[in-house]
Structures are given as C-alpha cells and as structure tokens.
Design a protein around this motif. Sequence first.
Motif, PDB file in Angstrom:
ATOM      1  N   UNK A 186      40.258  42.604  54.360  1.00 59.31           N
ATOM      2  CA  UNK A 186      40.529  43.885  53.792  1.00 59.31           C
ATOM      3  C   UNK A 186      41.597  43.958  52.817  1.00 59.31           C
ATOM      4  N   UNK A 187      42.515  42.957  53.156  1.00 59.98           N
ATOM      5  CA  UNK A 187      43.504  43.087  52.204  1.00 59.98           C
ATOM      6  C   UNK A 187      43.600  42.233  50.884  1.00 59.98           C
ATOM      7  N   UNK A 188      42.516  41.439  50.945  1.00 61.75           N
ATOM      8  CA  UNK A 188      42.473  40.185  49.737  1.00 61.75           C
ATOM      9  C   UNK A 188      41.396  40.576  48.899  1.00 61.75           C
ATOM     10  N   UNK A 189      41.657  40.457  47.736  1.00 61.24           N
ATOM     11  CA  UNK A 189      40.867  40.420  46.452  1.00 61.24           C
ATOM     12  C   UNK A 189      39.707  39.505  46.383  1.00 61.24           C
ATOM     13  N   UNK A 190      38.542  39.686  45.890  1.00 59.87           N
ATOM     14  CA  UNK A 190      37.526  38.529  45.833  1.00 59.87           C
ATOM     15  C   UNK A 190      38.340  37.018  45.405  1.00 59.87           C
ATOM     16  N   UNK A 191      39.028  37.441  44.231  1.00 58.46           N
ATOM     17  CA  UNK A 191      39.544  36.321  43.675  1.00 58.46           C
ATOM     18  C   UNK A 191      40.308  35.486  44.619  1.00 58.46           C
ATOM     19  N   UNK A 192      41.126  36.293  45.281  1.00 58.71           N
ATOM     20  CA  UNK A 192      42.065  35.322  46.620  1.00 58.71           C
ATOM     21  C   UNK A 192      41.096  34.843  47.570  1.00 58.71           C
ATOM     22  N   UNK A 193      40.209  35.646  48.044  1.00 60.84           N
ATOM     23  CA  UNK A 193      39.199  34.910  49.005  1.00 60.84           C
ATOM     24  C   UNK A 193      38.632  33.719  48.524  1.00 60.84           C
ATOM     25  N   UNK A 194      38.062  33.483  47.227  1.00 63.62           N
ATOM     26  CA  UNK A 194      37.442  32.608  46.751  1.00 63.62           C
ATOM     27  C   UNK A 194      38.333  31.483  46.647  1.00 63.62           C
ATOM     28  N   UNK A 195      39.602  31.663  46.236  1.00 63.60           N
ATOM     29  CA  UNK A 195      40.488  30.635  46.052  1.00 63.60           C
ATOM     30  C   UNK A 195      40.864  29.642  47.552  1.00 63.60           C
ATOM     31  N   UNK A 200      28.723  32.168  50.347  1.00 66.13           N
ATOM     32  CA  UNK A 200      29.788  32.583  49.202  1.00 66.13           C
ATOM     33  C   UNK A 200      29.509  34.083  48.683  1.00 66.13           C
ATOM     34  N   UNK A 201      28.468  34.359  48.193  1.00 65.30           N
ATOM     35  CA  UNK A 201      28.522  35.945  47.959  1.00 65.30           C
ATOM     36  C   UNK A 201      28.697  36.835  49.099  1.00 65.30           C
ATOM     37  N   UNK A 202      28.376  36.577  50.404  1.00 65.25           N
ATOM     38  CA  UNK A 202      28.532  37.232  51.518  1.00 65.25           C
ATOM     39  C   UNK A 202      29.938  37.705  51.554  1.00 65.25           C
ATOM     40  N   UNK A 203      30.841  36.493  51.347  1.00 62.44           N
ATOM     41  CA  UNK A 203      32.347  36.473  51.578  1.00 62.44           C
ATOM     42  C   UNK A 203      32.900  37.125  50.400  1.00 62.44           C
ATOM     43  N   UNK A 204      32.258  37.283  49.283  1.00 60.53           N
ATOM     44  CA  UNK A 204      32.950  37.932  48.033  1.00 60.53           C
ATOM     45  C   UNK A 204      32.606  39.297  48.413  1.00 60.53           C
ATOM     46  N   UNK A 205      31.365  39.686  48.818  1.00 56.83           N
ATOM     47  CA  UNK A 205      31.051  41.299  49.079  1.00 56.83           C
ATOM     48  C   UNK A 205      32.060  41.592  50.211  1.00 56.83           C
ATOM     49  N   UNK A 206      32.312  40.976  51.115  1.00 58.51           N
ATOM     50  CA  UNK A 206      33.069  41.526  52.240  1.00 58.51           C
ATOM     51  C   UNK A 206      34.611  41.816  51.851  1.00 58.51           C
ATOM     52  N   UNK A 207      34.991  41.168  50.674  1.00 58.06           N
ATOM     53  CA  UNK A 207      36.224  41.206  50.305  1.00 58.06           C
ATOM     54  C   UNK A 207      36.250  42.238  49.150  1.00 58.06           C
ATOM     55  N   UNK A 208      35.140  42.783  48.886  1.00 59.18           N
ATOM     56  CA  UNK A 208      35.136  44.112  47.944  1.00 59.18           C
ATOM     57  C   UNK A 208      34.664  43.782  46.572  1.00 59.18           C
TER      58      UNK A 208
END
Length: 195
Positions: free
Chosen positions: A107-116, A164-172
């Motif tokens: 909820x608080x992380x942007x997709x870029x941060x999640x993929x890091x 990976x795409x699901x994680x990116x989507x969940x991060x916005x």
Amino acid sequence: HARGADLCYAPAGPMPEYKVKGSHVVMAAHWVDERVGAGTFKRLVGVSDPEYQSVLLPVAWYNVDPLNEALQQVAVELHRSVADMTMEIARLNALKDLTTMYRIFLRIAAPVRVMGFTPRLWSTYVGFGEAKAIKNDPGHYLGECTGIPKRLLDWTSGAWRGFVPAAIELAGGRDVKGVIAGTWPEGKSDGRDER
C-alpha cells in the motif's frame, strides 16, 4: 528471464532438491483439481514424492520436481503449456499472499520500490535460482533469474510471468505486461526477463 548455467550439465550423482513454498503448491493443487477433477493433483504428485500425500501446508517447502512433473501431465490433458498454467497459478498465489502478508508494504510502496525487492520476493517463494533487478525504472522493469536447471525453465518462466506482474499491480502499477525475453538453458547468453 532464466539462464540454465552449469546446472543443466551437472555431473552425475544425486540430484539436488529444488524447493518451492507451500502456498504455491496449495494453489497449484486447487487449480489442477478444479480443472481436471478432485484428487488429481495428489494422485499425480504422490507417485514421485510421498511428502505431497500429507496435508499441504502453505508455510512448508516442497520439492518442485513432483509439482513440475504433475503439471507436465496436466498440460497434455488440457492442451496447455506448463509455463501458461504456472503463470495462472503464480498470479493467484501472488494475489492471495501479497494482499495478506505484504499488504501494508504494498500500500505504501510504489511499483519501482516493490520490484527492487525482487531477490527477496523470489527467495520467499522459491528455494533455488537467483533473482535480481537489472533495470527498475518507472514503467520499465528488467529482471534476471539465474541458476535454473533446464528441466524447470518452463515452470520458472510461468512463475515469473504470473507473480511479478501481479506484484507490480498490487503496488499500483497499471497496464502491466510481462514478457519473457528468452531463456538460455545452456548458459550461452545472459537470458533476461523483461517486464
């Protein structure tokens, strides 16, 4: 996405176990049984690994080979590929697990941060191979997963394309499209997975 490296041509001897988190196995069991019939998954995996015959636990670790072999048999019956089936299973696994275990972080992380956190996410669910982010810019992610044995390339490709795409989507992230740029099971290239 995946590079087979030396694992494809390892010297003769006992094959190391490659583990996957139980949450993926549980999701695979539901997915297979819904499409092919109740009890099919346990019947297929139990032949090669009695550990699968007991109650499947989301927090346990399981040898991925019996899962992969079962999916190969189901793929023939359903006229699908292991990679495509695993993509669906991994996506469902991500949507369930990441919205419970990592909900606040997502909820608080942007997709870029999640993929890091690709290496940590990978090692949370898969006990082999090494994942890393090669390029992680807004709107463009390029990841690499090395150390994947040839026999598991299809399964791993599907896992990446689903999770990976699901994680990116969940991060916005929006309009996420995952593509496997190629696999190099003989280690002759730098096989990379582009998202």
